[in-house]
Motif scaffolding. Structure first.
Motif, PDB file in Angstrom:
ATOM      1  N   ARG A 152       0.836  -1.200   0.000  1.00 16.79           N
ATOM      2  CA  ARG A 152       0.000   0.000   0.000  1.00 16.79           C
ATOM      3  C   ARG A 152       0.869   1.248   0.000  1.00 16.79           C
ATOM      4  NH1 ARG A 152      -3.567  -2.872   3.516  1.00 16.79           N
ATOM      5  NH2 ARG A 152      -2.530  -2.030   5.345  1.00 16.79           N
ATOM      6  N   SER A 153       1.893   1.238   0.838  1.00 12.69           N
ATOM      7  CA  SER A 153       2.799   2.382   0.923  1.00 12.69           C
ATOM      8  C   SER A 153       3.521   2.582  -0.402  1.00 12.69           C
ATOM      9  CB  SER A 153       3.810   2.160   2.051  1.00 12.69           C
ATOM     10  OG  SER A 153       4.747   3.205   2.100  1.00 12.69           O
ATOM     11  N   SER A 154       3.922   1.483  -1.026  1.00 10.84           N
ATOM     12  CA  SER A 154       4.638   1.544  -2.299  1.00 10.84           C
ATOM     13  C   SER A 154       3.750   2.105  -3.401  1.00 10.84           C
ATOM     14  CB  SER A 154       5.120   0.140  -2.682  1.00 10.84           C
ATOM     15  OG  SER A 154       5.626   0.113  -3.994  1.00 10.84           O
ATOM     16  N   ILE A 155       2.514   1.603  -3.502  1.00 13.19           N
ATOM     17  CA  ILE A 155       1.592   2.059  -4.531  1.00 13.19           C
ATOM     18  C   ILE A 155       1.277   3.540  -4.349  1.00 13.19           C
ATOM     19  CG2 ILE A 155      -0.744   1.829  -5.468  1.00 13.19           C
ATOM     20  CD1 ILE A 155       1.137  -0.432  -6.265  1.00 13.19           C
ATOM     21  N   LYS A 156       1.091   3.956  -3.110  1.00 10.68           N
ATOM     22  CA  LYS A 156       0.785   5.365  -2.838  1.00 10.68           C
ATOM     23  C   LYS A 156       1.929   6.259  -3.301  1.00 10.68           C
ATOM     24  CE  LYS A 156      -0.386   8.646   0.808  1.00 10.68           C
ATOM     25  NZ  LYS A 156      -0.624   8.856   2.250  1.00 10.68           N
ATOM     26  N   GLU A 157       3.155   5.862  -3.005  1.00 11.36           N
ATOM     27  CA  GLU A 157       4.327   6.655  -3.397  1.00 11.36           C
ATOM     28  C   GLU A 157       4.475   6.690  -4.919  1.00 11.36           C
ATOM     29  OE1 GLU A 157       9.176   6.584  -2.749  1.00 11.36           O
ATOM     30  OE2 GLU A 157       7.882   5.476  -1.377  1.00 11.36           O
ATOM     31  N   LEU A 158       4.232   5.558  -5.563  1.00  6.47           N
ATOM     32  CA  LEU A 158       4.376   5.482  -7.019  1.00  6.47           C
ATOM     33  C   LEU A 158       3.318   6.302  -7.750  1.00  6.47           C
ATOM     34  CD1 LEU A 158       5.117   1.653  -7.318  1.00  6.47           C
ATOM     35  CD2 LEU A 158       6.736   3.519  -7.712  1.00  6.47           C
ATOM     36  N   TYR A 159       2.194   6.536  -7.093  1.00  4.76           N
ATOM     37  CA  TYR A 159       1.123   7.305  -7.712  1.00  4.76           C
ATOM     38  C   TYR A 159       1.399   8.815  -7.714  1.00  4.76           C
ATOM     39  CZ  TYR A 159      -2.936   4.713  -9.411  1.00  4.76           C
ATOM     40  OH  TYR A 159      -3.802   3.966 -10.190  1.00  4.76           O
ATOM     41  N   LEU A 160       2.329   9.281  -6.906  1.00  8.64           N
ATOM     42  CA  LEU A 160       2.592  10.724  -6.806  1.00  8.64           C
ATOM     43  C   LEU A 160       2.894  11.362  -8.160  1.00  8.64           C
ATOM     44  CD1 LEU A 160       4.652  10.901  -3.476  1.00  8.64           C
ATOM     45  CD2 LEU A 160       2.337  11.754  -3.875  1.00  8.64           C
ATOM     46  N   LYS A 173      -4.136  11.187   2.641  1.00  4.34           N
ATOM     47  CA  LYS A 173      -3.024  10.831   3.530  1.00  4.34           C
ATOM     48  C   LYS A 173      -3.246   9.453   4.134  1.00  4.34           C
ATOM     49  CE  LYS A 173      -1.668  15.558   4.725  1.00  4.34           C
ATOM     50  NZ  LYS A 173      -1.503  16.553   5.807  1.00  4.34           N
ATOM     51  N   LEU A 174      -4.473   9.197   4.547  1.00  3.81           N
ATOM     52  CA  LEU A 174      -4.816   7.880   5.078  1.00  3.81           C
ATOM     53  C   LEU A 174      -5.353   7.042   3.924  1.00  3.81           C
ATOM     54  CD1 LEU A 174      -5.046   6.026   7.513  1.00  3.81           C
ATOM     55  CD2 LEU A 174      -7.337   6.943   7.932  1.00  3.81           C
ATOM     56  N   TYR A 175      -4.439   6.276   3.329  1.00 11.14           N
ATOM     57  CA  TYR A 175      -4.784   5.467   2.152  1.00 11.14           C
ATOM     58  C   TYR A 175      -4.703   3.997   2.522  1.00 11.14           C
ATOM     59  CZ  TYR A 175      -3.652   2.910  -2.176  1.00 11.14           C
ATOM     60  OH  TYR A 175      -3.610   1.986  -3.194  1.00 11.14           O
ATOM     61  N   THR A 176      -5.771   3.255   2.237  1.00 14.96           N
ATOM     62  CA  THR A 176      -5.770   1.844   2.599  1.00 14.96           C
ATOM     63  C   THR A 176      -6.572   1.021   1.596  1.00 14.96           C
ATOM     64  OG1 THR A 176      -6.194   0.284   4.416  1.00 14.96           O
ATOM     65  CG2 THR A 176      -7.850   2.001   4.028  1.00 14.96           C
ATOM     66  N   THR A 177      -6.310  -0.267   1.581  1.00 14.02           N
ATOM     67  CA  THR A 177      -7.103  -1.204   0.784  1.00 14.02           C
ATOM     68  C   THR A 177      -7.676  -2.246   1.733  1.00 14.02           C
ATOM     69  OG1 THR A 177      -5.199  -2.636   0.370  1.00 14.02           O
ATOM     70  CG2 THR A 177      -5.633  -0.886  -1.228  1.00 14.02           C
ATOM     71  N   LYS A 178      -8.744  -2.883   1.301  1.00 14.54           N
ATOM     72  CA  LYS A 178      -9.407  -3.862   2.154  1.00 14.54           C
ATOM     73  C   LYS A 178      -9.605  -5.176   1.409  1.00 14.54           C
ATOM     74  CE  LYS A 178     -11.971  -0.375   4.780  1.00 14.54           C
ATOM     75  NZ  LYS A 178     -13.309   0.058   5.289  1.00 14.54           N
ATOM     76  N   ASP A 179      -9.643  -6.252   2.162  1.00 17.07           N
ATOM     77  CA  ASP A 179      -9.981  -7.547   1.583  1.00 17.07           C
ATOM     78  C   ASP A 179     -11.499  -7.672   1.525  1.00 17.07           C
ATOM     79  OD1 ASP A 179      -7.422  -8.480   1.154  1.00 17.07           O
ATOM     80  OD2 ASP A 179      -7.263  -9.388   3.144  1.00 17.07           O
ATOM     81  N   MET A 180     -11.997  -8.328   0.485  1.00 20.05           N
ATOM     82  CA  MET A 180     -13.432  -8.603   0.395  1.00 20.05           C
ATOM     83  C   MET A 180     -13.843  -9.530   1.533  1.00 20.05           C
ATOM     84  SD  MET A 180     -13.504  -9.489  -3.657  1.00 20.05           S
ATOM     85  CE  MET A 180     -12.989  -8.317  -4.903  1.00 20.05           C
ATOM     86  N   LEU A 181     -15.051  -9.343   2.025  1.00 19.94           N
ATOM     87  CA  LEU A 181     -15.543 -10.209   3.101  1.00 19.94           C
ATOM     88  C   LEU A 181     -15.975 -11.575   2.578  1.00 19.94           C
ATOM     89  CD1 LEU A 181     -17.674  -7.744   5.294  1.00 19.94           C
ATOM     90  CD2 LEU A 181     -15.329  -8.534   5.653  1.00 19.94           C
ATOM     91  N   TYR A 182     -16.305 -11.639   1.282  1.00 19.35           N
ATOM     92  CA  TYR A 182     -16.783 -12.892   0.699  1.00 19.35           C
ATOM     93  C   TYR A 182     -15.967 -13.209  -0.558  1.00 19.35           C
ATOM     94  CZ  TYR A 182     -20.436 -10.325   3.144  1.00 19.35           C
ATOM     95  OH  TYR A 182     -21.120  -9.540   4.042  1.00 19.35           O
TER      96      TYR A 182
END
Length: 346
Positions: A152-160, A173-182
């Motif tokens: 996540r940190s890597s993708i955020k930096e690469l997107y700059l 600033k608060l960037y996150t990804t989530k796993d699907m529940l199903y």
């Protein structure tokens, strides 16, 4: 007032329709309103580590099913119908207000001022050679893929630089990804990742293979930034991952775009040229691709996938993506346009 509860959702729809269909209002939405709105929503939803969108989907299904019971008792019929209609109005209005109005904005070429490339055999051959070399050189079975947090940190930096160069809003600033529940249910209909616009959530299927994670994360992140075209999201997934100093992340980008590139080349170049290109790619990469296809094939349910594809195809066409699901493959035209533009600039 009996219809008082309808006022707010109807007003929301009217505002959303204005953002959709009035060009100057859409410019205000895409340039000023959405960049603030998605950051607020993503920050709020990131507080909880699980998918709020997935919970809302299940809740909606339960409400619809409960309607069978309520409709059985006539005295509750109006209350239930009213609740359902209001809910549908809210979902429709909020969807277009919080993200969907982006469908009606400028396309990639208008927004970036990058001209659509005309076919040039020399440039195309050069691109194919460079792509093949990059694909082969980044394939390494000893690579250890990053953990989800590091990625996540890597993708955020690469997107700059991508956000800056392609006229996209910056990530929160608060960037996150989530796993699907199903994950199993989503895998059954061929969904490896998706963006939940209601609260700006990025989702990955936990059944993703290691080589798919980086590209899928970058692709879904593009949707967070207001990109509605699947082809353009594929472009940014490719550009972001292939700009990484991490060989494994770069390979994810080349590997995931490889089927589109080869399919396009088969249509454009003659048989002998295509055969030479195909045979010059490390055969181990094709084995990995076959393993990937078999992995998802074992999880899919054909009938459910056909229904999902038909629904998604209709959804895209309604929202100014006339190619429907075929829009994903349009990424090659975007990659070549970007490639030629950079080649001429530098």
């Amino acid at each position: 007032m009996r219809f008082k509860a309808f006022i707010a959702p109807v007003i929301t729809i009217i505002i959303a329709e204005g953002f959709k269909h009035i060009p100057w209002l859409n410019d205000i939405y895409t340039n000023y309103i959405y960049p603030v709105l998605f950051k607020i929503l993503h920050t709020i939803s990131s507080i909880l580590p699980f998918s709020i969108y997935d919970i809302l989907v299940v809740a909606s299904i339960l409400v619809l099913l409960s309607g069978v019971i309520f409709l059985w008792f006539k005295r509750y019929r109006w209350i239930y119908v009213k609740t359902i209609v209001i809910s549908i109005l809210w979902i429709y209005g909020w969807f277009y207000l919080c993200w969907g109005a982006n469908y009606f904005g400028k396309d990639f070429y208008e927004r970036t001022s990058i001209p659509k490339a005309e076919y040039d055999s020399l440039t195309y051959s050069q691109f194919l050679a460079e792509f093949r070399d990059s694909l082969n050189s980044t394939y390494d079975t000893t690579n250890i893929f990053k953990s989800a947090k590091e990625l996540r940190s890597s993708i955020k930096e690469l997107y700059l630089p991508i956000c800056s160069n392609y006229n996209l809003p910056s990530l929160p600033k608060l960037y996150t990804t989530k796993d699907m529940l199903y994950p199993g249910i989503y895998a059954a209909v061929g969904v490896t990742g998706y963006y939940g616009p209601i609260l700006s959530e990025i989702h990955n299927n936990s059944l993703l293979l290691p080589e798919e994670v980086a590209f899928t994360t970058a692709h879904e992140t593009a949707h967070l930034l207001g990109v509605t075209s699947e082809a353009e999201a594929n472009l940014y997934g490719y550009l972001v991952t292939t700009s990484s100093p991490d060989k494994a992340v770069r390979f994810s980008g080349y590997f995931e775009i490889m089927p589109y590139i080869l399919n396009n080349a088969r249509k454009v170049v003659n048989d002998s040229t295509y055969r030479a290109l195909y045979e010059s790619i490390n055969p181990e990469i094709f084995k990995l691709y076959a393993k990937q296809r078999e992995h998802w094939k074992s999880l899919r349910r054909e009938k459910a996938e056909k229904v999902q594809n038909a629904a998604h195809n209709t959804y895209l066409r309604v929202n100014k993506i006339p190619q429907g699901v075929a829009n994903y493959s349009e990424v090659v035209a975007l990659i070549l346009s970007d490639y030629e533009y950079k080649r001429r600039e530098y």
